[in-house]
Design an enzyme around this catalytic site. Structure first.
Site, short mmCIF file in Angstrom:
data_model
loop_
_atom_site.label_atom_id
_atom_site.label_comp_id
_atom_site.label_asym_id
_atom_site.label_seq_id
_atom_site.Cartn_x
_atom_site.Cartn_y
_atom_site.Cartn_z
N ARG A 135 0.82 -1.22 0.00
CA ARG A 135 0.00 0.00 0.00
C ARG A 135 0.85 1.26 0.00
NH1 ARG A 135 -2.32 -4.15 2.45
NH2 ARG A 135 -1.21 -3.72 4.37
N GLU A 157 4.51 -8.02 12.65
CA GLU A 157 3.65 -8.34 13.79
C GLU A 157 3.15 -9.78 13.81
OE1 GLU A 157 1.26 -5.66 10.95
OE2 GLU A 157 3.30 -5.85 11.63
#
Length: 176
Positions: free
Chosen positions: A59, A96
């Site tokens: 993105r 993460e």
């Protein structure tokens, strides 16, 4: 009046259980929301010397391309391993929910060029840290790192600031 945060939807348990995925595709799909995000991301850099914008996959490519266009500077992608066709340098990192490797073309940035790093989300800071290391290995000087979303509880901002980075985010969300 809507804010950038109002255009972002949350998808529960994606890509894994317990993750609250902050989806910016709804922001990108709305012309007013997208324009607002790009304008607000550009604002802190008015009058600042920037030679190139580096976008982090994926993105960050959308945001970085639009920001580079507005600044009339070049755009450089940092991609997942194996996606760039030329000679690259690579950096591994933890994110993460896993591990990955990112790459940049070894001739994409010249020593001394002023770089703005762009992505949609700052979580643990692993992807941004890997990108910063690649840019610095090529001799680029990072002006700042810009994000739409910061997830403060995951500590990415603190990690980048501890590296000496200037960090801007348009909004934040609680939780992971």
């Amino acid at each position: 009046m809507k804010t950038v945060k109002d255009y972002i939807r949350t998808i529960v348990d994606f890509p894994h259980e317990g993750i609250m995925f902050r989806d910016v595709t709804t922001l990108f799909a709305d012309p007013r929301g997208f324009r607002m995000a790009i304008d607000q991301m550009l604002h802190p850099y008015a009058g600042i010397d920037i030679d190139k914008v580096v976008g982090l996959e994926a993105r960050g490519f959308i945001l970085g391309g639009a920001i580079a266009h507005q600044l009339s500077v070049g755009f450089v992608p940092i991609r997942k391993k194996g996606k760039l066709p030329g000679t690259t340098i690579s950096q591994d990192y933890k994110l993460e929910y896993g591990e990955a490797i990112v790459e940049i073309h070894d001739d994409a940035i010249q020593a001394g060029e002023k770089i703005l790093v762009v992505d949609d989300l700052l979580a643990t800071g692993g992807t941004a840290e890997a990108g910063i290391k690649l840019i610095e290995r090529l001799g680029g000087e990072i002006v700042s790192c810009a994000f739409i979303i910061d997830l403060p509880e995951l500590g990415g901002r603190q990690k980048l600031e501890a590296m000496g980075m200037d960090v801007h985010a348009l909004c934040d969300f609680e939780g992971a």
